[in-house]
Design a protein around this motif. Structure first.
Motif, PDB file in Angstrom:
ATOM      1  N   PHE A   1       0.632  -1.099   0.024  1.00  0.00           N
ATOM      2  CA  PHE A   1      -0.065   0.135   0.024  1.00  0.00           C
ATOM      3  C   PHE A   1       0.991   1.336   0.010  1.00  0.00           C
ATOM      4  CE2 PHE A   1      -3.236   3.068   1.332  1.00  0.00           C
ATOM      5  CZ  PHE A   1      -4.397   2.511   1.070  1.00  0.00           C
ATOM      6  N   ASP A   2       0.521   2.045  -0.905  1.00  0.00           N
ATOM      7  CA  ASP A   2       1.372   3.482  -1.110  1.00  0.00           C
ATOM      8  C   ASP A   2       0.770   4.433  -0.132  1.00  0.00           C
ATOM      9  OD1 ASP A   2       2.773   5.800  -1.784  1.00  0.00           O
ATOM     10  OD2 ASP A   2       1.703   5.757  -3.797  1.00  0.00           O
TER      11      ASP A   2
ATOM     12  N   GLY B   1      -1.421   9.630   3.035  1.00  0.00           N
ATOM     13  CA  GLY B   1      -1.856  10.670   3.964  1.00  0.00           C
ATOM     14  C   GLY B   1      -2.581   9.814   5.173  1.00  0.00           C
TER      15      GLY B   1
ATOM     16  N   SER C   1      -5.695  10.777   8.322  1.00  0.00           N
ATOM     17  CA  SER C   1      -6.505  11.683   9.041  1.00  0.00           C
ATOM     18  C   SER C   1      -6.697  11.461  10.501  1.00  0.00           C
ATOM     19  CB  SER C   1      -7.814  11.850   8.423  1.00  0.00           C
ATOM     20  OG  SER C   1      -8.618  10.599   8.648  1.00  0.00           O
TER      21      SER C   1
ATOM     22  N   PHE D   1     -14.905   8.946   5.178  1.00  0.00           N
ATOM     23  CA  PHE D   1     -13.686   8.821   4.690  1.00  0.00           C
ATOM     24  C   PHE D   1     -13.189  10.097   3.691  1.00  0.00           C
ATOM     25  CE2 PHE D   1     -13.991   3.984   4.465  1.00  0.00           C
ATOM     26  CZ  PHE D   1     -13.565   3.939   5.851  1.00  0.00           C
ATOM     27  N   PRO D   2     -11.729   9.970   3.442  1.00  0.00           N
ATOM     28  CA  PRO D   2     -11.608  11.129   2.571  1.00  0.00           C
ATOM     29  C   PRO D   2     -12.361  11.333   1.462  1.00  0.00           C
ATOM     30  CG  PRO D   2      -9.740   9.481   2.720  1.00  0.00           C
ATOM     31  CD  PRO D   2     -11.061   9.116   3.499  1.00  0.00           C
TER      32      PRO D   2
ATOM     33  N   LEU E   1      -7.632   1.459   6.703  1.00  0.00           N
ATOM     34  CA  LEU E   1      -6.692   1.815   5.535  1.00  0.00           C
ATOM     35  C   LEU E   1      -7.321   1.958   4.187  1.00  0.00           C
ATOM     36  CD1 LEU E   1      -3.480   2.069   5.262  1.00  0.00           C
ATOM     37  CD2 LEU E   1      -3.413  -0.446   4.640  1.00  0.00           C
ATOM     38  N   VAL E   2      -7.419   3.310   3.599  1.00  0.00           N
ATOM     39  CA  VAL E   2      -8.340   3.563   2.428  1.00  0.00           C
ATOM     40  C   VAL E   2      -7.672   3.700   0.863  1.00  0.00           C
ATOM     41  CG1 VAL E   2     -10.555   4.668   1.761  1.00  0.00           C
ATOM     42  CG2 VAL E   2      -9.971   4.474   4.271  1.00  0.00           C
ATOM     43  N   CYS E   3      -8.061   3.123   0.287  1.00  0.00           N
ATOM     44  CA  CYS E   3      -7.893   3.268  -1.266  1.00  0.00           C
ATOM     45  C   CYS E   3      -8.471   4.480  -1.875  1.00  0.00           C
ATOM     46  CB  CYS E   3      -7.772   1.865  -1.989  1.00  0.00           C
ATOM     47  SG  CYS E   3      -6.981   2.144  -3.655  1.00  0.00           S
TER      48      CYS E   3
ATOM     49  N   VAL F   1      -9.554  -1.497   4.423  1.00  0.00           N
ATOM     50  CA  VAL F   1      -8.798  -2.570   5.072  1.00  0.00           C
ATOM     51  C   VAL F   1      -8.825  -2.153   6.507  1.00  0.00           C
ATOM     52  CG1 VAL F   1      -7.102  -4.477   5.567  1.00  0.00           C
ATOM     53  CG2 VAL F   1      -7.307  -3.402   3.279  1.00  0.00           C
TER      54      VAL F   1
ATOM     55  N   PHE G   1      -7.754  -2.114  10.280  1.00  0.00           N
ATOM     56  CA  PHE G   1      -6.519  -2.380  11.328  1.00  0.00           C
ATOM     57  C   PHE G   1      -7.023  -2.289  12.771  1.00  0.00           C
ATOM     58  CE2 PHE G   1      -5.518   1.689   9.776  1.00  0.00           C
ATOM     59  CZ  PHE G   1      -5.368   2.475  10.990  1.00  0.00           C
TER      60      PHE G   1
ATOM     61  N   PHE H   1      -9.421   7.951  12.855  1.00  0.00           N
ATOM     62  CA  PHE H   1      -8.350   7.833  12.343  1.00  0.00           C
ATOM     63  C   PHE H   1      -8.396   7.235  11.074  1.00  0.00           C
ATOM     64  CE2 PHE H   1      -3.773   5.412  12.797  1.00  0.00           C
ATOM     65  CZ  PHE H   1      -3.025   6.537  12.499  1.00  0.00           C
ATOM     66  N   ALA H   2      -7.600   7.436  10.050  1.00  0.00           N
ATOM     67  CA  ALA H   2      -7.795   6.879   9.020  1.00  0.00           C
ATOM     68  C   ALA H   2      -6.389   6.922   7.997  1.00  0.00           C
ATOM     69  CB  ALA H   2      -9.023   7.119   8.085  1.00  0.00           C
ATOM     70  N   VAL H   3      -6.038   6.148   7.292  1.00  0.00           N
ATOM     71  CA  VAL H   3      -4.775   6.100   6.480  1.00  0.00           C
ATOM     72  C   VAL H   3      -5.124   5.987   5.298  1.00  0.00           C
ATOM     73  CG1 VAL H   3      -2.449   5.096   6.113  1.00  0.00           C
ATOM     74  CG2 VAL H   3      -3.364   5.427   8.589  1.00  0.00           C
ATOM     75  N   PHE H   4      -4.653   6.822   4.094  1.00  0.00           N
ATOM     76  CA  PHE H   4      -5.176   6.797   2.813  1.00  0.00           C
ATOM     77  C   PHE H   4      -4.052   6.930   1.825  1.00  0.00           C
ATOM     78  CE2 PHE H   4      -5.395  11.298   2.686  1.00  0.00           C
ATOM     79  CZ  PHE H   4      -5.618  11.655   3.857  1.00  0.00           C
ATOM     80  N   GLY H   5      -4.256   6.166   0.752  1.00  0.00           N
ATOM     81  CA  GLY H   5      -3.069   6.174  -0.404  1.00  0.00           C
ATOM     82  C   GLY H   5      -3.614   5.099  -1.296  1.00  0.00           C
ATOM     83  N   TYR H   6      -2.881   4.350  -2.190  1.00  0.00           N
ATOM     84  CA  TYR H   6      -3.176   3.518  -3.201  1.00  0.00           C
ATOM     85  C   TYR H   6      -2.851   2.017  -2.780  1.00  0.00           C
ATOM     86  CZ  TYR H   6      -4.150   7.818  -5.331  1.00  0.00           C
ATOM     87  OH  TYR H   6      -4.830   9.047  -5.796  1.00  0.00           O
TER      88      TYR H   6
END
Ligand code: MN
Ligand code: MN
Ligand code: ZN
Ligand code: ZN
Lengths: 141, 141
Positions: free
Chosen positions: A120-121, A124, A126, B74-75, B91-93, B100, B102, B127-132
């Motif tokens: 996963f790339d 960012g 929040s 989500f974003p 963890l959001v694409c 996904v 965690f 709390f959320a982490v985003f990317g690809y």
DNA sequence: TATTAATTGAAAAGAATTCTCATTTAGCAC
DNA sequence: GTGCTAAATGAGAATTCTTTTCAATTAATA
């Protein structure tokens, strides 16, 4: 980060320095907390009464793409915008909507997550804490 | 947490056990990630084609108030809903929207924040982490 | 089975955001 | 300064998401 830095940034990207954009940037610079598009629009309208929300949204989009503005989503779903200064998160009151920034973020969590998801790339994150501020608690009681 | 536990919960609060509510709960139980109201509605409609979004939103509201469902933003601003199971984050694409979960959260940050803001009644956090994701990265390349 | 308050479906209303398009304008060349 | 042109804007229509309204239905209880 002051106004002329921002304007220079726009110019370098080949964007026009319209009075509307300048005023939007001024309002964002003066803001003490993330603003909704509507709030931003109203503040811009103090000096430029006929700037519409369309322009506000378009400008926010360009500024986001340039990395000058970031969008935060608070509980309930409202999107809010602020200039990218130091990376920060917020403590948000569910009663009055006011937000207080705090300057640190969950570095240990982020490290764990990145390690556990090498495919996963990460671009960012929040983080926001919500509840009720002192004023709202007194008002309720 | 299974269906009859949830139904018992509703009954105890004096709420009716309508087929619509039961189906909404079944769909939420089967979901592997947070659903938008629209997605939830479409899944409900497979069995009950004329349940409208109005009912979906109303039911989500009641379930939120009972503490059985939680809403995550989500974003980009989309609100998504899932049953409250273990507390978790995602963890959001940004490409495909898949999420996904965690299971851990920034406890150290939360403690620091609570300590620094004794007036503030903390009720929750996001709390959320985003990317690809891997798939989307390959698709791009 | 009859009663009743809660719930629902359908549609309207509201709010937030994006899109469209005719008009204006900033930046640039002359 | 004048004119040119692509970019930006204003105004409003269109979308999308969510809430509200209200008459009709229905789960729960006696
Ligand atoms: Mn952070
Ligand atoms: Mn957590
Ligand atoms: Zn407050
Ligand atoms: Zn993806």
């Amino acid at each position: 980060m002051n106004l002329s830095d921002l304007l220079t940034g726009l110019k370098e990207k080949g964007l026009k320095l319209t009075p509307q954009r300048q005023q939007i940037l001024r309002v964002l610079l003066a803001a003490e907390q993330p603003l909704s598009a509507k709030e931003l629009g109203m503040l811009v309208n103090r000096r430029f009464p006929n700037v519409g929300l369309g322009t506000v949204y378009r400008t926010l989009d360009t500024l986001k793409q340039l990395g000058l503005v970031n969008e935060t989503v608070f509980p309930g779903g409202g999107r809010r915008y602020e200039l990218c200064r130091e990376h920060r998160h917020h403590l948000v009151c569910l009663g009055c909507g006011r937000a207080v920034a705090f300057p640190f973020c969950p570095a240990d969590c982020l490290a764990k997550i990145a390690a556990a998801n090498p495919d996963f790339d990460v671009r960012g994150h929040s983080f926001a804490v919500f509840g009720y501020c002192g004023k709202c608690r007194k008002a309720q009681a």
